[in-house]
Structure formats: C-alpha cells, structure tokens
Enzyme design. Structure first.
Site, PDB file in Angstrom:
ATOM      1  CB  SER A  23      49.301  -8.911  -0.528  1.00 21.17           C
ATOM      2  OG  SER A  23      49.837  -9.364   0.353  1.00 21.17           O
ATOM      3  CE1 TYR A  29      49.184  -4.773   3.461  1.00 19.50           C
ATOM      4  CE2 TYR A  29      49.122  -7.017   3.013  1.00 19.50           C
ATOM      5  CZ  TYR A  29      49.438  -6.127   2.756  1.00 19.50           C
ATOM      6  OH  TYR A  29      50.365  -6.009   1.676  1.00 19.50           O
TER       7      TYR A  29
END
Ligand code: NAD
Length: 256
Positions: A138, A151
């Site tokens: 990401s 995350y």
C-alpha cells in the site's frame, strides 16, 4: 502469455484480488482464487472467470489469519508459479484505543500470511525453475497516516519482507516485488465512507475528494484492472530484473 503458469491470489473473491485474478486469467494463467468463506457464490465466481477466459480457475477456502491454512492453500493448489499476497483488512483507531484483537488480526492477515504462503510456495517455484512473488502492500507501506497503526506496521513489514525474499532468490529465476496502491474504490474503502461522512459531517462526494483523495494528487481512484495489469507486467519477461522493489500505483501520493 502466462499459459502453463499457475497463480494463487489470496483474498480474491472481492476487490483488488478479484481484479488481479481476472487479469491473470485474461493473460492465460490458471488461477486459484481464495477467501475464508466457502459459499456457492465463491465457486461460481471461479467458474465464471474460467468460462470467460478459457483457463482453469479454482476456488480454495483458506483463512489467511491462520498459519496452517496459509500453507495448506499453497499445498492444495499443487503448483504455484505466481503468488499474489493480497488478502488484507483495515481498522482505524487511535493507538491507545486500538483493539488488541484487531491489531493481531491485521498483522496476521496483512503481513504474516505472506510469510507463510511464500515459505510454502518458494520450493515449488524452485522446482518449476520460475517464479513471481507479488505482495500487495500500500502507499501505507511507504508512508503513514494517523489511526492506522496496525495497517501501516503490517504494510511496512510486507515491503521489508519483499526485499528479503528478493535477496534470497536473487540468483534464481524468481522475483519478489511489492505493489503499493493508493486509494482504490473497493468494498474495503467503501466501508470507510459512512464513518468518515459522520465524523466530518460531509457528503459522500466531499469525503471522496477532500478526505480520501486529498493525498492522491491525480484526484482519481486507481482501478482494480490497473492493479491486475501491474501484476501481469511483473510476471512478464520485461520485469525479470525487477526484484526487491516497490511499484506505486497511487496517482502521485508518494511523490508529495
Ligand atoms: P476487499 O475488502 O475488497 O478485499 C479483501 C479480500 O481479502 C476479500 O476477498 C476478503 O474476502 C479477503 N480476506 C479478508 N480476510 C481474509 C482472511 N482472513 N482470509 C482470506 N481472505 C481474507 O479489499 P481491497 O481493497 O480489495 O484490498 C485488497 C488488498 O489491497 C489489501 O491487502 C489492502 O490492504 C490492499 N490495498 C487496498 C487499497 C484500497 O484503496 N482499496 C489501497 C492500498 C492497498
């Protein structure tokens, strides 16, 4: 063409994983799609992709939060030339209020699963004499945002592990890379819209443009087809010397 290659895409009955599975099938690969459910529609999805592209597609249930199931997924597939670690979840909360179970689940699914599947798949790639590991990290594998501690930690971890896999396979016909998407409009992102609308008292359109795409200079979502195309590129001969690195598909996010 990827004819003759078998690809496993974790977490691929929805969103980016499904888009990647479709593009790999379009390129001629046999594909294993996966999630933790075992519903008729999961198997129907495999049949639909197989039918559309004339390739073999199987759905294999495996919970990527569990080490043994990650490894069993690869064993059950029986072959793994292309491994795409895509399964991922999100939870947003300040670190001092972050639920421990959410932290553990995010680390397990978004990071540890890639360790287990890679460990199981590398011997198969070595035996086949060719392999591609593609980890869906990401923009949060390269930068941070508040309230996304688990995350961001997991995605940075995945980027780091990708480099190690690349070094351990550097002199073999195997590459390992991470793709770092910015915002892609998938169910994972869709689910964050209502809370953000409430939090800032904003319309859906304003949340998308002013909050979500605030850091995405293109002001457009990346698409699952673009992510799939990037995976297919990393599987091509042109990408044979691309290893241990990240490819951002983020509309300029990490250039800011
Ligand atoms: P999504 O929620 O649409 O898809 C996630 C997939 O993972 C689903 O198929 C789901 O069934 C599967 N999954 C969840 N928990 C699982 C488990 N325990 N075992 C097996 N499968 C499981 O989300 P998405 O947006 O398509 O995200 C896919 C990946 O892309 C994730 O790793 C995510 O972090 C990453 N990503 C997404 C975006 C974005 O903007 N959507 C941006 C950057 C990175």
């Amino acid at each position: 063409s990827l004819a003759g290659k078998t690809a496993i895409v974790t977490g691929s009955n929805s969103g980016i994983g499904l888009g990647i599975a479709r593009e790999l099938a379009r390129a001629g690969a046999s594909v294993v799609i996966n999630s933790f459910t075992d519903r008729p529609e999961d198997h129907a999805l495999a049949a639909e992709i197989a039918e559309e592209h004339g390739v073999a597609v199987r759905y294999i249930k495996a919970d990527m939060s569990k080490a043994d199931e990650c490894r069993a997924l690869v064993e059950q597939a029986g072959a793994c030339d292309i491994l795409v670690n895509n399964a991922g979840i999100q939870h947003v909360a300040p670190i001092d209020e972050f639920p421990v179970d959410k932290w553990d689940a995010i680390i397990a699914i978004n990071m540890n699963s890639a360790f287990h599947t890679t460990a199981a798949a590398l011997p198969m790639m070595r035996k086949a004499g060719w392999g591609r590991v593609v980890n869906i990290a990401s923009a949060h594998g390269l930068t941070a945002s508040p309230y996304k501690s688990a995350y961001v930690a997991a995605k940075h971890g995945v980027v780091g592990m990708t480099k190690v896999v690349a070094l351990e396979t550097a002199q073999e016909p195997i590459t390992a890379n991470a793709i770092c998407p910015g915002y892609v409009l998938t169910p994972l992102v869709e689910a964050q819209i209502p809370d953000t609308m409430k939090k800032y008292d904003m319309s859906r359109e304003d949340v998308i443009r002013q909050v979500m795409l605030e850091r995405q200079p293109s002001k457009e979502f990346a698409t699952v087809e673009q992510l799939g195309g990037t995976v297919v590129f990393l599987c091509s001969d042109a990408a044979a010397q691309i290893t241990g690195t990240t490819i951002s598909v983020d509309g300029g996010w990490t250039a800011l």
